[in-house]
Design a protein around this motif. Structure first.
Motif, PDB file in Angstrom:
ATOM      1  N   UNK A 185      -7.172  22.559 -82.092  1.00 44.36           N
ATOM      2  CA  UNK A 185      -8.611  22.466 -82.365  1.00 44.36           C
ATOM      3  C   UNK A 185      -9.073  23.474 -83.411  1.00 44.36           C
ATOM      4  N   UNK A 186      -8.316  24.556 -83.601  1.00 43.34           N
ATOM      5  CA  UNK A 186      -8.660  25.579 -84.594  1.00 43.34           C
ATOM      6  C   UNK A 186      -8.041  25.294 -85.970  1.00 43.34           C
ATOM      7  N   UNK A 187      -7.260  24.227 -86.078  1.00 36.49           N
ATOM      8  CA  UNK A 187      -6.648  23.877 -87.359  1.00 36.49           C
ATOM      9  C   UNK A 187      -5.293  24.514 -87.590  1.00 36.49           C
ATOM     10  N   UNK A 188      -4.716  25.118 -86.555  1.00 42.50           N
ATOM     11  CA  UNK A 188      -3.378  25.699 -86.680  1.00 42.50           C
ATOM     12  C   UNK A 188      -2.318  24.675 -86.260  1.00 42.50           C
ATOM     13  N   UNK A 189      -1.134  24.771 -86.861  1.00 47.10           N
ATOM     14  CA  UNK A 189      -0.082  23.821 -86.499  1.00 47.10           C
ATOM     15  C   UNK A 189       0.371  24.061 -85.066  1.00 47.10           C
ATOM     16  N   UNK A 190       0.468  22.980 -84.315  1.00 47.36           N
ATOM     17  CA  UNK A 190       0.916  23.039 -82.916  1.00 47.36           C
ATOM     18  C   UNK A 190       2.421  23.281 -82.863  1.00 47.36           C
ATOM     19  N   UNK A 191       3.111  22.737 -83.804  1.00 46.32           N
ATOM     20  CA  UNK A 191       4.573  22.852 -83.945  1.00 46.32           C
ATOM     21  C   UNK A 191       4.885  22.541 -85.405  1.00 46.32           C
ATOM     22  N   UNK A 192       6.125  22.757 -85.853  1.00 50.17           N
ATOM     23  CA  UNK A 192       6.454  22.390 -87.234  1.00 50.17           C
ATOM     24  C   UNK A 192       6.206  20.900 -87.487  1.00 50.17           C
ATOM     25  N   UNK A 193       5.953  20.566 -88.743  1.00 52.15           N
ATOM     26  CA  UNK A 193       5.759  19.164 -89.117  1.00 52.15           C
ATOM     27  C   UNK A 193       7.027  18.375 -88.831  1.00 52.15           C
ATOM     28  N   UNK A 234       5.166   6.725 -83.953  1.00 50.25           N
ATOM     29  CA  UNK A 234       6.363   6.852 -83.122  1.00 50.25           C
ATOM     30  C   UNK A 234       6.647   8.315 -82.803  1.00 50.25           C
ATOM     31  N   UNK A 235       6.403   9.182 -83.785  1.00 49.17           N
ATOM     32  CA  UNK A 235       6.609  10.615 -83.551  1.00 49.17           C
ATOM     33  C   UNK A 235       5.624  11.148 -82.511  1.00 49.17           C
ATOM     34  N   UNK A 285       6.497  12.473 -74.905  1.00 53.09           N
ATOM     35  CA  UNK A 285       7.582  12.372 -73.920  1.00 53.09           C
ATOM     36  C   UNK A 285       8.436  13.629 -73.861  1.00 53.09           C
ATOM     37  N   UNK A 286       8.614  14.288 -75.021  1.00 56.57           N
ATOM     38  CA  UNK A 286       9.602  15.373 -75.129  1.00 56.57           C
ATOM     39  C   UNK A 286       8.976  16.760 -75.121  1.00 56.57           C
ATOM     40  N   UNK A 287       7.772  16.884 -75.707  1.00 55.82           N
ATOM     41  CA  UNK A 287       7.086  18.184 -75.768  1.00 55.82           C
ATOM     42  C   UNK A 287       5.646  18.002 -75.277  1.00 55.82           C
ATOM     43  N   UNK A 288       5.479  17.679 -73.983  1.00 54.86           N
ATOM     44  CA  UNK A 288       4.136  17.344 -73.477  1.00 54.86           C
ATOM     45  C   UNK A 288       3.102  18.455 -73.673  1.00 54.86           C
ATOM     46  N   UNK A 313      -1.959  19.842 -76.834  1.00 56.83           N
ATOM     47  CA  UNK A 313      -2.672  20.734 -77.747  1.00 56.83           C
ATOM     48  C   UNK A 313      -3.012  20.052 -79.073  1.00 56.83           C
ATOM     49  N   UNK A 314      -2.356  18.927 -79.367  1.00 60.19           N
ATOM     50  CA  UNK A 314      -2.578  18.241 -80.656  1.00 60.19           C
ATOM     51  C   UNK A 314      -3.966  17.609 -80.675  1.00 60.19           C
ATOM     52  N   UNK A 315      -4.879  18.228 -81.414  1.00 63.39           N
ATOM     53  CA  UNK A 315      -6.278  17.761 -81.455  1.00 63.39           C
ATOM     54  C   UNK A 315      -6.604  17.049 -82.765  1.00 63.39           C
TER      55      UNK A 315
END
Length: 483
Positions: free
Chosen positions: A85-93, A133-134, A140-143, A148-150
């Motif tokens: 929600x703050x615009x930071x990456x949740x994980x690498x692209x 798909x990603x 499924x893999x990184x719930x 956190x993905x907003x």
């Protein structure tokens, strides 16, 4: 006379071209590889997007952008950048053809009710590489990361947003959006229900702006255009229009053409993308193109593809009756995911290395002609084909392609057409903002320097070779191909 820049952030490097606004002539250019290394030496599936910014900064060094009035951004497709929600990456692209997501693709197809349901919804059937798909893989893999993905962005959206100083408004274009798997080129709208189906919850998506609109202006007054995906930018840089198709010869192959409307294909063979001009860009993919040549070269002990081409030129059209169905990795067009390649027509007189070499080139090109027929079968007019890829320069390809495809073949000189296309888009947005260009008509730039090859007297022979391939395909896989 002004100058504009086009930036192409590919999977491995950033290239920037600075062009004359009126003619498109490339005045100067910069290049930098991405500072990314994979432990196994291959291309990594996860990338910190900051690597793209570092590469961009290096490519733009030495005053490259001095005097530039507008910038367009093209970037690799299918790179998913999930932000909090703050615009930071949740994980690498998550980038590229991510094989981790193959099971997720099958899950999604079933969850919506099959391939036809997806084709009707968004013009494409989920593949492992696509952002939708990603998202499913992430859920499924990184719930924890999925929750956190907003905000969901792609590479070119994220780069445009960074160049503008991370404003509240986030934008994309039709071309980039059409590859996500949750935006429909036919309706011009997001399918947020498919985001929820994949991710488990809703997320913010960039606003889709028009081809000639500006995404914004930097504090220094530099106009940033909408940007687009690499495929759309390359098509725009080449200057293709109605009646043109592009055949790309990579390890796998693809055929795309400009068309005035979105094509909904219930079989899923056509991926219905949007282009960078307001038109549509239907794409048909084959799994086996240059990999067919490489496999044949290894089998025959040839050191490289140039040697294979020279050998093939010692044979004649039709390869003395040898026909290779090049389905070495299975095939998408026709849909034969679990099949293998087939070699037909072995006789004592045909069992020579040069005939097998010729059959490999003809089989690869006939497979792409099948893909072309899928588009033609849906009313797409093809009067001219642009042939792209390093092997387009080979004499065996140039000798066979015009007569097998049945139309004029254009082989452009190597150039970064995606960066040139991004620059052309920047010139368009700049002209519209200044009131000198129509938002419906892009600037006319000089075309790509190219070789032009005509079918000529070889047309009848080439079509006979093509018919021979079609007959073998039908005998071996009856009913598999329905263009």
């Amino acid at each position: 006379m002004g100058i504009v820049a086009g930036l192409d952030s590919s999977p491995d490097f950033t290239r920037i071209v600075v062009c004359d606004t009126d003619t498109g002539a490339v005045l100067r250019q910069g290049y930098a590889s991405h500072p990314v290394e994979s432990p196994d030496g291959g291309r990594p599936s996860d990338i910190d997007p900051q690597a793209w910014l570092l590469s961009l900064g290096e490519a733009a060094g030495g005053g490259l952008l001095e005097g530039v009035q507008a910038i367009g951004v093209s970037a690799q497709q299918n790179a998913l950048v999930p932000l909090d929600a703050q615009g930071n990456t949740v994980r690498p692209a998550m980038v590229g053809g991510d094989k981790r997501a193959q099971v997720a693709a099958a899950d999604l197809i079933d969850a919506l009710g099959g391939r036809e349901a997806w084709a009707q919804a968004v013009g494409c059937v989920p593949q492992a590489a696509q952002p939708v798909t990603k998202l499913r893989w992430l859920a499924k893999t990184e719930p924890e990361n999925a929750v956190r993905a907003a905000v969901l962005m792609q590479a070119h959206d994220w780069l445009v947003w960074q160049l503008l100083g991370r404003p509240v408004r986030r934008t994309t274009d039709r071309g980039g959006a059409s590859g996500t798997g949750y935006w429909s080129a036919a309706t011009g709208a997001y399918r947020s229900d498919l985001v929820e189906l994949a991710l488990g919850h809703q997320a913010m998506l960039p606003e889709v702006i028009g081809p000639a609109e500006a995404a914004g202006t930097t504090p220094e007054g530099l106009l940033i255009s909408a940007g687009t995906g690499e495929t759309m930018a390359a098509a725009f840089g080449l200057g293709i229009g109605l009646g043109d198709a592009v055949v790309s010869l990579g390890a796998s192959g693809s055929v795309m053409a400009v068309h005035p409307e979105a094509l909904v294909d219930s079989s899923g063979m056509i991926t219905s993308l949007a282009d960078a001009t307001g038109m549509h860009l239907p794409v048909v993919t084959t799994l086996n193109a240059v990999r067919t040549l490489r496999g044949t070269a290894e089998l025959l002990g040839m050191p490289d593809l140039e040697s294979l081409s020279d050998l093939a030129m010692k044979s004649t059209p039709g390869a003395h009756g040898l026909v290779l169905l090049p389905y070495l990795e299975g095939e998408r067009t026709p849909h034969l995911p679990h099949t293998a390649g087939t070699l037909v027509g072995l006789r004592r007189e045909s069992m020579k290395p040069e005939h097998l070499a010729r059959a490999a080139f003809e089989g690869m090109l006939c497979g792409l002609a099948d893909a072309l027929d899928v588009l033609r079968g849906r009313g797409v007019e093809v009067r001219r084909i642009f042939l792209l890829g390093a092997v387009a320069e080979l004499s065996a390809v140039q000798a066979a392609a015009p007569s097998l495809f049945g139309v004029q073949v254009v082989v452009p000189q190597p150039a970064d057409y995606a960066a040139i296309g991004a620059a052309r888009q920047a010139a368009w947005a700049l002209g519209v903002s200044q009131g000198t260009l129509d938002p419906r008509t892009p600037p006319v730039w000089q075309g790509a320097a190219a070789q032009v090859l005509e079918p000529g007297e070889e047309l009848a022979v080439g079509q006979a070779v093509r018919q021979q391939f079609v007959s073998v395909r039908e005998q071996t896989h009856p009913g598999a191909f329905r263009p």
